[in-house]
Design an enzyme around this catalytic site. Structure first.
Site, short mmCIF file in Angstrom:
data_model
loop_
_atom_site.label_atom_id
_atom_site.label_comp_id
_atom_site.label_asym_id
_atom_site.label_seq_id
_atom_site.Cartn_x
_atom_site.Cartn_y
_atom_site.Cartn_z
N SER A 20 0.96 -1.15 -0.06
CA SER A 20 0.06 0.08 0.06
C SER A 20 0.87 1.20 -0.03
CB SER A 20 -0.84 0.01 1.29
OG SER A 20 -2.01 -1.08 1.03
N ILE A 21 0.40 2.29 -0.65
CA ILE A 21 1.09 3.50 -0.75
C ILE A 21 1.19 4.04 0.69
CG2 ILE A 21 0.97 5.96 -1.65
CD1 ILE A 21 -0.30 4.71 -4.34
N ASP A 65 -14.54 2.48 8.40
CA ASP A 65 -15.15 2.64 7.21
C ASP A 65 -15.74 3.84 6.91
OD1 ASP A 65 -17.04 2.61 4.98
OD2 ASP A 65 -17.50 0.64 5.35
N VAL A 66 -15.14 4.51 5.96
CA VAL A 66 -15.01 6.02 5.74
C VAL A 66 -16.52 6.46 5.46
CG1 VAL A 66 -12.62 6.59 5.52
CG2 VAL A 66 -13.93 5.84 3.55
N TYR A 156 -9.69 4.34 -16.46
CA TYR A 156 -9.61 5.08 -15.19
C TYR A 156 -11.07 5.59 -14.87
CZ TYR A 156 -7.42 6.74 -11.05
OH TYR A 156 -7.06 7.12 -9.81
N LYS A 163 -11.02 11.69 -8.72
CA LYS A 163 -9.75 12.37 -8.77
C LYS A 163 -9.75 13.66 -8.79
CE LYS A 163 -7.52 8.60 -6.65
NZ LYS A 163 -7.44 8.53 -5.39
N ILE A 192 1.29 2.17 -9.60
CA ILE A 192 2.10 1.25 -8.73
C ILE A 192 1.28 0.16 -8.55
CG2 ILE A 192 3.11 0.94 -6.42
CD1 ILE A 192 3.52 3.95 -6.18
N THR A 194 -0.61 -2.21 -6.63
CA THR A 194 -1.31 -2.40 -5.13
C THR A 194 -2.50 -3.10 -5.47
OG1 THR A 194 -2.46 -0.46 -5.48
CG2 THR A 194 -0.35 -0.26 -4.40
N ALA A 196 -5.44 -1.86 -4.81
CA ALA A 196 -6.51 -1.03 -5.35
C ALA A 196 -6.30 -1.11 -7.04
CB ALA A 196 -6.51 0.35 -4.95
P1 NAD Z 1 -4.31 -0.25 -1.42
O1 NAD Z 1 -5.65 -1.15 -1.98
O2 NAD Z 1 -3.25 -0.68 -0.82
O3 NAD Z 1 -5.24 1.07 -0.65
C1 NAD Z 1 -6.68 1.48 -0.82
C2 NAD Z 1 -7.16 1.38 0.34
O4 NAD Z 1 -8.53 2.16 0.52
C3 NAD Z 1 -7.13 0.04 1.27
O5 NAD Z 1 -6.56 0.03 2.37
C4 NAD Z 1 -8.78 -0.13 1.46
O6 NAD Z 1 -9.21 -0.74 2.73
C5 NAD Z 1 -9.19 1.38 1.48
N1 NAD Z 1 -10.48 1.70 1.62
C6 NAD Z 1 -11.36 1.28 0.42
N2 NAD Z 1 -12.79 1.64 0.66
C7 NAD Z 1 -12.62 2.06 1.87
C8 NAD Z 1 -13.75 2.51 2.79
N3 NAD Z 1 -15.01 2.42 2.76
N4 NAD Z 1 -13.24 2.70 4.16
C9 NAD Z 1 -12.16 2.78 4.73
N5 NAD Z 1 -11.11 2.39 3.65
C10 NAD Z 1 -11.36 1.88 2.38
O7 NAD Z 1 -4.05 0.65 -2.77
P2 NAD Z 1 -3.20 1.86 -3.10
O8 NAD Z 1 -2.78 2.03 -4.74
O9 NAD Z 1 -1.91 2.05 -2.08
O10 NAD Z 1 -4.47 3.05 -2.92
C11 NAD Z 1 -4.07 4.24 -2.08
C12 NAD Z 1 -4.46 5.50 -2.47
O11 NAD Z 1 -3.60 5.86 -3.69
C13 NAD Z 1 -5.83 5.69 -3.24
O12 NAD Z 1 -6.53 6.65 -3.31
C14 NAD Z 1 -5.55 5.29 -4.95
O13 NAD Z 1 -6.42 5.74 -5.70
C15 NAD Z 1 -4.32 6.23 -4.85
N6 NAD Z 1 -3.30 6.04 -6.08
C16 NAD Z 1 -2.98 4.76 -6.37
C17 NAD Z 1 -2.02 4.49 -7.45
C18 NAD Z 1 -1.56 3.22 -7.77
O14 NAD Z 1 -1.09 2.96 -8.98
N7 NAD Z 1 -1.50 2.17 -7.01
C19 NAD Z 1 -1.62 5.84 -8.10
C20 NAD Z 1 -1.99 7.07 -7.86
C21 NAD Z 1 -3.00 7.29 -6.88
#
Ligand code: NAD
Length: 264
Positions: A20-21, A65-66, A156, A163, A192, A194, A196
């Site tokens: 996770s990021i 849970d948000v 996307y 976003k 990245i 992950t 998601a």
């Molecule tokens: P990730 O799956 O590790 O993290 C996503 C998180 O969102 C998870 O921990 C999940 O439990 C949480 N989540 C989803 N619905 C939820 C809810 N209702 N309540 C609480 N938590 C909830 O993936 P990631 O890629 O690390 O994503 C983190 C952020 O980075 C996201 O906003 C994603 O859009 C953004 N992002 C990701 C990338 C990429 O390529 N991976 C690029 C740019 C931005």
């Protein structure tokens, strides 16, 4: 030296696992002496998040849970009881039905549009509402976004729309909260691998494309995003608010890459 974040207390929302990021940001902050609290979504993720939290000696690990106002209220009450205040917050949360993260944006349903915007955009404002009263000494708040907010990226879709709204929220919140010395910024991360990201159609191709077409000719890591997060969350970023900072190997600057590079 471990001094950049010494004495600072930070809430990290959005760790699902060690890819996770949010985990990259948490590690960078922990290495500089921050005290951390973590949230996880649902019991299934608890078993992944707890050991990670323990490895950086977290003070608090709580379910949240948000989309549930009661769950958010309970979380911030717990943070207040534990720490009495808060210095920084990381929001790294997004969700959309993965059936709509392929094909055309045109097909987005009203239900998934509302759900995607609620989880991926409104939740940022909802956490800010509750974090602000705890940041009486000022603070720094960070969210994660993607280039699909600015330009159309394949698959996307509705997440790009969410976003874009999230990035606008960053500017409005930064303006609202500036007088309270609370900074609000976003990192626009390159792709990245992950949990998601695995929901996005053709993600492997997107990774490869970014690697071949970005000025640095490589993809970014959660460590690189984490270090940029550290800058925005620490006093190094004291002059920065309302910013969408790209950590994407420079991809967002490129109109067209030289033909020889793209053919590699
Ligand atoms: P990730 O799956 O590790 O993290 C996503 C998180 O969102 C998870 O921990 C999940 O439990 C949480 N989540 C989803 N619905 C939820 C809810 N209702 N309540 C609480 N938590 C909830 O993936 P990631 O890629 O690390 O994503 C983190 C952020 O980075 C996201 O906003 C994603 O859009 C953004 N992002 C990701 C990338 C990429 O390529 N991976 C690029 C740019 C931005």
């Amino acid at each position: 030296a471990q001094s950049l974040m010494a004495g600072k207390r930070g809430l990290i929302m959005g760790v699902a696992n060690d890819r996770s990021i949010a985990w990259g940001v948490a590690q960078a902050c922990a290495a500089q002496g921050a005290r951390l609290a973590f949230t996880y979504q649902g019991e299934q993720l608890a078993k992944r998040v707890r050991p990670l939290a323990e490895s950086v000696s977290a003070d608090l690990v709580a379910e949240c849970d948000v989309t549930d106002a009661g769950s958010l209220d309970a979380l911030f009450a717990e943070v207040k009881e534990k720490w009495g205040g808060l210095d920084f917050l990381v929001h790294a949360i997004a969700y959309s039905d993965k059936d709509q993260l392929k094909g055309r944006y045109l097909e987005t349903t009203p239900e998934n549009f509302a759900r995607t915007l609620q989880v991926s955009c409104y939740s940022f404002t909802a956490v800010c509402q509750r974090a602000v009263p705890l940041m009486s000494a000022g603070g720094s708040i960070l969210t994660l976004t993607y280039y699909g907010a600015e330009r159309v990226m394949p698959h996307y879709n509705v997440m790009g729309v969410a976003k874009a709204a999230l990035e606008a929220s960053v500017r409005y919140l930064a303006t609202d909260l500036g007088p309270e010395n609370i900074r609000v910024n976003a990192i626009s991360a390159g792709p990245i691998r992950t949990l998601a990201a695995s929901g996005i159609g053709d993600f492997r191709f997107i990774l490869k494309w970014n690697e071949l077409n970005s000025p640095l000719r490589r993809n970014v890591t959660i460590e690189q995003v984490g270090n940029a997060g550290l800058y925005l969350l620490s006093d190094l970023g004291a002059g920065v608010t309302g910013e969408v900072h790209h950590v994407d190997s420079g991809y967002h600057t490129v109109g067209m890459v030289a033909v020889d590079a793209a053919r590699q």
